[in-house]
Design a protein around this motif. Sequence first.
Motif, short mmCIF file in Angstrom:
data_model
loop_
_atom_site.label_atom_id
_atom_site.label_comp_id
_atom_site.label_asym_id
_atom_site.label_seq_id
_atom_site.Cartn_x
_atom_site.Cartn_y
_atom_site.Cartn_z
N LEU A 95 76.68 29.34 47.70
CA LEU A 95 78.13 29.17 47.47
C LEU A 95 78.55 29.81 46.15
O LEU A 95 79.66 30.34 46.03
CB LEU A 95 78.47 27.67 47.48
CG LEU A 95 79.95 27.31 47.36
CD1 LEU A 95 80.77 27.89 48.51
CD2 LEU A 95 80.14 25.80 47.32
N MET A 96 77.65 29.78 45.15
CA MET A 96 78.01 30.36 43.86
C MET A 96 78.15 31.88 43.95
O MET A 96 79.05 32.47 43.37
CB MET A 96 77.01 29.98 42.78
CG MET A 96 77.38 30.60 41.45
SD MET A 96 76.51 29.94 40.03
CE MET A 96 77.45 28.49 39.65
N VAL A 97 77.27 32.49 44.73
CA VAL A 97 77.36 33.95 44.89
C VAL A 97 78.70 34.30 45.54
O VAL A 97 79.43 35.19 45.08
CB VAL A 97 76.18 34.47 45.73
CG1 VAL A 97 76.29 35.98 45.93
CG2 VAL A 97 74.85 34.11 45.07
N GLN A 98 79.02 33.56 46.59
CA GLN A 98 80.28 33.84 47.30
C GLN A 98 81.49 33.59 46.39
O GLN A 98 82.46 34.36 46.39
CB GLN A 98 80.36 32.95 48.54
CG GLN A 98 81.28 33.52 49.59
CD GLN A 98 81.53 32.52 50.72
OE1 GLN A 98 80.77 31.58 50.94
NE2 GLN A 98 82.63 32.74 51.43
N THR A 129 85.85 24.59 40.86
CA THR A 129 86.03 24.06 42.22
C THR A 129 84.67 23.91 42.90
O THR A 129 84.39 22.90 43.57
CB THR A 129 86.95 25.01 43.03
OG1 THR A 129 88.11 25.23 42.24
CG2 THR A 129 87.34 24.42 44.36
N LEU A 130 83.83 24.91 42.72
CA LEU A 130 82.47 24.84 43.27
C LEU A 130 81.72 23.64 42.68
O LEU A 130 81.07 22.89 43.40
CB LEU A 130 81.72 26.14 42.95
CG LEU A 130 80.23 26.18 43.23
CD1 LEU A 130 79.82 27.58 43.66
CD2 LEU A 130 79.39 25.76 42.03
N GLY A 135 79.26 18.47 43.40
CA GLY A 135 78.91 17.34 42.53
C GLY A 135 77.92 17.75 41.46
O GLY A 135 76.99 17.00 41.14
N ALA A 136 78.12 18.94 40.88
CA ALA A 136 77.21 19.44 39.84
C ALA A 136 77.32 18.58 38.58
O ALA A 136 78.36 17.96 38.32
CB ALA A 136 77.56 20.89 39.51
N ASP A 137 76.24 18.57 37.81
CA ASP A 137 76.24 17.87 36.51
C ASP A 137 76.44 18.89 35.39
O ASP A 137 75.78 19.94 35.38
CB ASP A 137 74.91 17.14 36.28
CG ASP A 137 74.85 15.83 37.03
OD1 ASP A 137 75.91 15.22 37.23
OD2 ASP A 137 73.74 15.44 37.43
N SER A 183 77.52 26.54 53.33
CA SER A 183 78.69 26.40 52.47
C SER A 183 79.58 27.64 52.62
O SER A 183 79.15 28.68 53.13
CB SER A 183 78.26 26.22 51.01
OG SER A 183 77.40 27.27 50.64
N ALA A 184 80.81 27.50 52.16
CA ALA A 184 81.73 28.64 52.23
C ALA A 184 82.81 28.48 51.17
O ALA A 184 83.19 27.35 50.83
CB ALA A 184 82.38 28.72 53.60
N PHE A 185 83.26 29.61 50.61
CA PHE A 185 84.37 29.60 49.66
C PHE A 185 85.46 30.51 50.22
O PHE A 185 85.25 31.72 50.34
CB PHE A 185 83.91 30.10 48.28
CG PHE A 185 84.79 29.60 47.17
CD1 PHE A 185 84.35 28.64 46.28
CD2 PHE A 185 86.10 30.06 47.04
CE1 PHE A 185 85.18 28.16 45.28
CE2 PHE A 185 86.94 29.58 46.05
CZ PHE A 185 86.47 28.62 45.16
#
Length: 292
Positions: A95-98, A129-130, A135-137, A183-185
């Motif tokens: 998802l981060m790459v996208q 947003t990602l 739910g990243a820390d 995942s998708a953005f």
Amino acid sequence: MKPAPFEYWAPTSLDEALKLLSGFDDPGDAKVLAGGQSLMALLNLRLAQPAYIVDLNGIAELSSISRDNGTLTIGAMTRQRIAERSADVAAACPLMVQALQQVGHPQIRNRGTVGGSLAHADPAAELPTLAVCLGADLVMRGPSGERTVNARDFFTGFLSTVLAEDEILTAVRIPAAGPGTGSAFEEVARRHGDFAMVGVAAHVQLNGDTIAAASIALSGVDGQPVHAADAGAALAGQTPSDDVFAAAGAAASAGLDPTSDLHASGAYRKHVAGVLVRRALKVATARAKENQ
Ligand SMILES: Cc1cc2nc3c(=O)[nH]c(=O)nc-3n(C[C@H](O)[C@H](O)[C@H](O)COP(=O)(O)OP(=O)(O)OC[C@H]3O[C@@H](n4cnc5c(N)ncnc54)[C@H](O)[C@@H]3O)c2cc1C
């Protein structure tokens, strides 16, 4: 315009940077400089007039990418372009790459940092947003030590976070994508590379043909990234279908009240949010199926 005068400091370690920040009479007079892709514009327009700039670019320990025990950790000063091209990021957080591919242009991402985008907290930006979706820390260090805050509690309003003036964001820890996840953005912008009018990050975990869990976050519809927690939770136990995705889109947009600006009306943003949630869930679910 040129910036108002400031004192420039270039520490080479995190400890040195923290010492500098807490040593100024008022830490609020200081700004840390990361990639400069947002801060330099604010300085040049004199919208920010700090007395001190603490440049983080000489602190090697803040630039790293590692995978450990199901967690992807990205140092705050990691350039967005490095993260976008990292095999570890592609494997643990596709998802981060996208998302990064939709941040400005390669020239911006060559300088802009992962931590800078999170700390700047633009409500239209992709990485905050990602982080909320997954739910990243977020890990930060200040004079009294290190603390970790979940992204869902980190953003407090327009360009605002829980970061104190004498704290530095050091890393983001993201739960690594496992089997059966996708995942998708999805976003709508006037031109490729523009800040999105609305963006949606979606993450789906499948268990066979059933959705085990889903998470949805939106950009551009409020002063900070919006976690559509109820719409995501309602997907658990459902069999994926166009109707289910459309219902989730309607549920996610129902609670939104976006403001109008010169780019789009609030009503348009609200409508597009529902459409993008539906699309993002469909793509994320298809990817989760391939990943089973
Ligand atoms: C033409 C253009 C188009 C762009 N398009 C997009 C886009 O489509 N999507 C998008 O998301 N972004 C976009 N950006 C912004 C870009 O992603 C920036 O890189 C990002 O917002 C800020 O990161 P930076 O590393 O440049 O931080 P800087 O500009 O150096 O800093 C930004 C703010 O964060 C603070 N800060 C930075 N790092 C830390 C840290 N480690 N700890 C504490 N505080 C910190 C700074 O003090 C400052 O207040 C665009 C920028 C430009 C110039």
